[in-house]
Scaffold this motif. Structure first.
Motif, PDB file in Angstrom:
ATOM      1  N   LYS A 154       0.826  -1.197   0.000  1.00  0.00           N
ATOM      2  CA  LYS A 154       0.000   0.000   0.000  1.00  0.00           C
ATOM      3  C   LYS A 154       0.864   1.251   0.000  1.00  0.00           C
ATOM      4  O   LYS A 154       1.988   1.256   0.494  1.00  0.00           O
ATOM      5  N   GLU A 155       0.295   2.320  -0.554  1.00  0.00           N
ATOM      6  CA  GLU A 155       0.979   3.606  -0.515  1.00  0.00           C
ATOM      7  C   GLU A 155       1.016   4.124   0.923  1.00  0.00           C
ATOM      8  O   GLU A 155       0.122   3.858   1.717  1.00  0.00           O
ATOM      9  N   ASP A 156       2.064   4.871   1.236  1.00  0.00           N
ATOM     10  CA  ASP A 156       2.195   5.434   2.577  1.00  0.00           C
ATOM     11  C   ASP A 156       1.051   6.407   2.852  1.00  0.00           C
ATOM     12  O   ASP A 156       0.640   7.184   1.975  1.00  0.00           O
ATOM     13  N   ALA A 157       0.527   6.356   4.068  1.00  0.00           N
ATOM     14  CA  ALA A 157      -0.542   7.255   4.490  1.00  0.00           C
ATOM     15  C   ALA A 157      -0.062   8.085   5.671  1.00  0.00           C
ATOM     16  O   ALA A 157       0.745   7.636   6.484  1.00  0.00           O
ATOM     17  N   GLU A 158      -0.572   9.302   5.762  1.00  0.00           N
ATOM     18  CA  GLU A 158      -0.183  10.182   6.869  1.00  0.00           C
ATOM     19  C   GLU A 158      -0.641   9.611   8.203  1.00  0.00           C
ATOM     20  O   GLU A 158       0.067   9.685   9.200  1.00  0.00           O
ATOM     21  N   ASP A 159      -1.838   9.039   8.216  1.00  0.00           N
ATOM     22  CA  ASP A 159      -2.381   8.398   9.419  1.00  0.00           C
ATOM     23  C   ASP A 159      -2.787   6.982   9.034  1.00  0.00           C
ATOM     24  O   ASP A 159      -3.868   6.761   8.476  1.00  0.00           O
ATOM     25  N   THR A 160      -1.926   6.009   9.295  1.00  0.00           N
ATOM     26  CA  THR A 160      -2.190   4.635   8.868  1.00  0.00           C
ATOM     27  C   THR A 160      -3.378   4.023   9.613  1.00  0.00           C
ATOM     28  O   THR A 160      -4.108   3.207   9.045  1.00  0.00           O
ATOM     29  N   ILE A 161      -3.574   4.409  10.865  1.00  0.00           N
ATOM     30  CA  ILE A 161      -4.711   3.874  11.630  1.00  0.00           C
ATOM     31  C   ILE A 161      -6.028   4.351  11.038  1.00  0.00           C
ATOM     32  O   ILE A 161      -6.965   3.575  10.832  1.00  0.00           O
ATOM     33  N   LEU A 162      -6.098   5.653  10.742  1.00  0.00           N
ATOM     34  CA  LEU A 162      -7.312   6.209  10.143  1.00  0.00           C
ATOM     35  C   LEU A 162      -7.565   5.595   8.771  1.00  0.00           C
ATOM     36  O   LEU A 162      -8.718   5.290   8.426  1.00  0.00           O
ATOM     37  N   GLN A 163      -6.504   5.389   7.992  1.00  0.00           N
ATOM     38  CA  GLN A 163      -6.672   4.815   6.662  1.00  0.00           C
ATOM     39  C   GLN A 163      -7.213   3.387   6.744  1.00  0.00           C
ATOM     40  O   GLN A 163      -8.067   2.991   5.941  1.00  0.00           O
ATOM     41  N   ASP A 164      -6.736   2.614   7.708  1.00  0.00           N
ATOM     42  CA  ASP A 164      -7.246   1.250   7.896  1.00  0.00           C
ATOM     43  C   ASP A 164      -8.737   1.270   8.219  1.00  0.00           C
ATOM     44  O   ASP A 164      -9.505   0.443   7.704  1.00  0.00           O
ATOM     45  N   ILE A 165      -9.146   2.186   9.082  1.00  0.00           N
ATOM     46  CA  ILE A 165     -10.564   2.276   9.449  1.00  0.00           C
ATOM     47  C   ILE A 165     -11.401   2.666   8.240  1.00  0.00           C
ATOM     48  O   ILE A 165     -12.490   2.115   8.008  1.00  0.00           O
ATOM     49  N   ARG A 166     -10.907   3.588   7.445  1.00  0.00           N
ATOM     50  CA  ARG A 166     -11.654   4.020   6.257  1.00  0.00           C
ATOM     51  C   ARG A 166     -11.727   2.938   5.187  1.00  0.00           C
ATOM     52  O   ARG A 166     -12.627   2.959   4.339  1.00  0.00           O
ATOM     53  N   VAL A 375      -6.652  -7.730   2.119  1.00  0.00           N
ATOM     54  CA  VAL A 375      -6.194  -6.624   2.960  1.00  0.00           C
ATOM     55  C   VAL A 375      -4.729  -6.291   2.684  1.00  0.00           C
ATOM     56  O   VAL A 375      -4.337  -5.138   2.653  1.00  0.00           O
ATOM     57  N   GLY A 376      -3.903  -7.312   2.481  1.00  0.00           N
ATOM     58  CA  GLY A 376      -2.493  -7.085   2.268  1.00  0.00           C
ATOM     59  C   GLY A 376      -1.770  -6.718   3.552  1.00  0.00           C
ATOM     60  O   GLY A 376      -2.303  -6.849   4.654  1.00  0.00           O
ATOM     61  N   VAL A 377      -0.556  -6.220   3.390  1.00  0.00           N
ATOM     62  CA  VAL A 377       0.259  -5.848   4.548  1.00  0.00           C
ATOM     63  C   VAL A 377      -0.207  -4.503   5.088  1.00  0.00           C
ATOM     64  O   VAL A 377      -0.372  -3.544   4.332  1.00  0.00           O
ATOM     65  N   ARG A 378      -0.409  -4.427   6.392  1.00  0.00           N
ATOM     66  CA  ARG A 378      -0.836  -3.194   7.053  1.00  0.00           C
ATOM     67  C   ARG A 378       0.153  -2.846   8.160  1.00  0.00           C
ATOM     68  O   ARG A 378       0.312  -3.584   9.121  1.00  0.00           O
ATOM     69  N   PRO A 379       0.830  -1.694   8.048  1.00  0.00           N
ATOM     70  CA  PRO A 379       1.842  -1.351   9.049  1.00  0.00           C
ATOM     71  C   PRO A 379       1.273  -0.863  10.370  1.00  0.00           C
ATOM     72  O   PRO A 379       1.985  -0.861  11.381  1.00  0.00           O
ATOM     73  N   ALA A 380       0.010  -0.427  10.393  1.00  0.00           N
ATOM     74  CA  ALA A 380      -0.572   0.075  11.636  1.00  0.00           C
ATOM     75  C   ALA A 380      -0.704  -1.047  12.652  1.00  0.00           C
ATOM     76  O   ALA A 380      -1.058  -2.179  12.316  1.00  0.00           O
ATOM     77  N   GLU A 381      -0.436  -0.728  13.923  1.00  0.00           N
ATOM     78  CA  GLU A 381      -0.431  -1.758  14.957  1.00  0.00           C
ATOM     79  C   GLU A 381      -1.825  -2.229  15.361  1.00  0.00           C
ATOM     80  O   GLU A 381      -2.031  -3.438  15.545  1.00  0.00           O
ATOM     81  N   PRO A 382      -2.830  -1.349  15.525  1.00  0.00           N
ATOM     82  CA  PRO A 382      -4.147  -1.830  15.989  1.00  0.00           C
ATOM     83  C   PRO A 382      -4.804  -2.774  14.989  1.00  0.00           C
ATOM     84  O   PRO A 382      -4.659  -2.623  13.771  1.00  0.00           O
ATOM     85  N   CYS A 383      -5.531  -3.747  15.509  1.00  0.00           N
ATOM     86  CA  CYS A 383      -6.271  -4.689  14.658  1.00  0.00           C
ATOM     87  C   CYS A 383      -7.637  -4.094  14.348  1.00  0.00           C
ATOM     88  O   CYS A 383      -8.514  -4.072  15.206  1.00  0.00           O
ATOM     89  N   SER A 384      -7.814  -3.599  13.169  1.00  0.00           N
ATOM     90  CA  SER A 384      -9.097  -3.003  12.777  1.00  0.00           C
ATOM     91  C   SER A 384      -9.578  -3.612  11.471  1.00  0.00           C
ATOM     92  O   SER A 384     -10.456  -4.476  11.450  1.00  0.00           O
ATOM     93  N   VAL A 385      -8.965  -3.213  10.369  1.00  0.00           N
ATOM     94  CA  VAL A 385      -9.413  -3.689   9.062  1.00  0.00           C
ATOM     95  C   VAL A 385      -9.142  -5.177   8.895  1.00  0.00           C
ATOM     96  O   VAL A 385      -9.940  -5.891   8.253  1.00  0.00           O
ATOM     97  N   SER A 386      -8.073  -5.689   9.472  1.00  0.00           N
ATOM     98  CA  SER A 386      -7.763  -7.117   9.332  1.00  0.00           C
ATOM     99  C   SER A 386      -8.824  -7.974  10.018  1.00  0.00           C
ATOM    100  O   SER A 386      -9.243  -9.006   9.488  1.00  0.00           O
ATOM    101  N   VAL A 387      -9.277  -7.548  11.199  1.00  0.00           N
ATOM    102  CA  VAL A 387     -10.313  -8.298  11.927  1.00  0.00           C
ATOM    103  C   VAL A 387     -11.644  -8.226  11.199  1.00  0.00           C
ATOM    104  O   VAL A 387     -12.327  -9.244  11.017  1.00  0.00           O
TER     105      VAL A 387
END
Length: 478
Positions: A154-166, A375-387
């Motif tokens: 995935k392309e780098d995001a300014e807020d990876t946690i917010l991007q996962d939620i979106r 989903v692919g690789v997600r660098p954000a630590e919280p489990c959101s989009v993967s779950v």
């Protein structure tokens, strides 16, 4: 360890046993990446180098892979050593290896700029196999470019946690659509990255075939129910295990005559992973005598597809059952690689002129064992989009299993089916409505477009609730 060309001068030696190691070759960028994670060596694919590309246009033919990015996964199960030599075999004596190992023939990569020497503990690349070495290395390679089965980083995001939620509504909607349409487009949204079939539907067809085979054995009385016989075994670690336990609970309540068990991969490795020493599961009913998973349907749930214990179980189960499946974030994972090797081990890779390789390729297609969330690789630590995506995919698998069993009355009788067709209709309605609820909660449409600020009532309610809780905590701590 980390090595550079200054340290190695002209060679780099890698070894793998018990820990995965992958090597990616970038001919046009003149770089070689290696690491213990398969996704890590894809880092060079998103980086554009200045100047003209080396080697010309890559898109002239899908059969011409000389300029494609290729990845080699070392054999971590049996142990393997890989020597990369870019000195052009121009050592002091004209050889890259010491005298006792000169029977190992080099295999050229990177448009003849890098030679690869491989030595496995269980297989020798000696002079006896010289005629098949190029073909053997080619079949071991995974093509990373111009491959619709490969999910790009995935392309780098300014807020990876917010991007996962979106991304949650879009990915859940994509998974639902993947089970209904014949053509699936990659989650990247690229028009060129399209598959002529749905990988999840193909895997579901194979799962249904395995399930019918086991149910027919019960109907024909060739297989009799037993207290310790497991029909469907689910395993994973941490959050993936929690999702597997929820899935097993729903499936067991719907079909009470089947024995459906969810067990930690660590416990399974402790019980069965060592030849003479087993680790008892103190406080749990699971033991080597209470579990008989011969020919059972095994579903491994692992978002990364490379966690140590689920990866170990993917190899462990192959000695007792061939009905192994995995739920993971993308097709190209370590567990997926282990499962794809099942058909190659059964058929062998020798082309004797009788169409052996063709049978293998068809077997890999129709014996698909990989469910993917995309989903692919997600660098954000919280489990959101993967779950959320894994839960969505397991819901679709549950519906499919239920449809297979309800399709014939004899299957309903031998499983004691409680769920009805009407229940499935209600579940599917809730399944579709879930996407709209997720849009309202996350403030993002299922196409990935964020809603205007203050549009989402649910989002604002959740934000206000969190703010209120933080205020109460500050008052309490003061």
């Amino acid at each position: 360890s980390v090595s550079s060309s200054l340290d190695a001068h002209r060679q780099l030696c890698l070894a793998s046993r018990g820990q995965t190691i992958s090597v990616a070759f970038y001919p046009q960028k003149r770089i070689v990446l290696f690491g213990s994670e398969q996704a890590a060596v894809k880092a060079g694919m998103n980086v554009e180098f200045p100047g003209d590309a080396i080697g010309g246009d890559m898109d002239k033919s899908h059969l011409d892979v000389d300029n494609d990015v290729l990845r080699l996964d070392l054999n971590d199960l049996g142990g393997e050593i890989c020597l990369l030599d870019w000195g052009g075999r121009s050592g002091s004596d004209g050889h890259a290896l010491s005298h006792p190992n000169r029977h190992i023939q080099p295999q050229s990569t990177m448009n003849d700029h890098v030679d690869v020497y491989l030595l496995q503990e269980s297989q020798s690349f000696g002079s006896k196999n010289e005629s098949n070495q190029d073909t053997l290395l080619y079949h071991r390679m995974t093509k990373l470019t111009r491959n619709p089965l490969i999910t790009p980083l995935k392309e780098d995001a300014e807020d990876t946690i917010l991007q996962d939620i979106r991304d949650i509504p879009k990915l859940c909607k994509d998974i639902q659509d993947d089970w209904k349409v014949h053509t699936r487009r990659e989650r990247s949204g690229s028009e060129s990255a399209a598959l002529p079939f749905s990988l999840n539907r193909l895997t579901a067809w194979n799962l249904g075939r395995c399930l019918k085979q086991r149910l027919n054995a019960y109907v024909d009385n060739t297989l009799t129910p037993s207290p310790n016989r497991v029909d469907i075994l689910l395993t994973g670690c941490e959050v993936s295990l929690w999702l597997a336990e929820q899935f097993a609970s729903d499936l067991q309540k719907s079909f009470p005559k089947l024995r459906i068990v969810a067990i930690s991969s660590n416990k399974l490795l402790g019980l069965f992973g060592q030849e003479d020493i087993n680790v008892p599961t103190v406080g749990f009913t699971t033991s080597s005598r209470t579990l008989n998973y011969d020919d059972a349907i095994v579903l491994i749930v692992s978002h990364s597809g490379g966690t140590f214990s689920p990866l170990g179980c993917s190899s462990l189960f192959q000695s007792t059952t061939r009905n192994i499946f995995v739920v993971t974030s993308e097709w190209d994972t370590q567990i997926g690689k282990q499962l794809r090797m099942l058909d190659q081990q059964e058929e062998g890779m020798q082309n004797d002129g009788s169409g052996g390789n063709s049978r293998i390729h068809m077997g890999l297609l129709f014996n698909s064992r990989i469910f993917t969330t995309g989903v692919g690789v997600r660098p954000a630590e919280p489990c959101s989009v993967s779950v959320a995506a894994t839960h969505q995919l397991l819901t679709n698998i549950f519906e499919f299993v239920s449809v297979v069993i309800l399709s014939e009355s004899k299957y309903c009788d031998c499983t004691g089916a409680i769920i009805t067709q009407r229940d499935l209709e209600i579940l599917e309605r809730c399944n579709k409505d879930n996407v709209y609820a997720l849009e309202d909660i996350t403030g993002t449409g299922h196409d990935g477009t964020p809603y205007p600020e203050n549009y989402s009532t649910k989002e604002m309610e959740l934000r206000m609730a969190v703010k209120y809780m933080n205020i109460k905590l500050k008052i309490f701590n003061s």
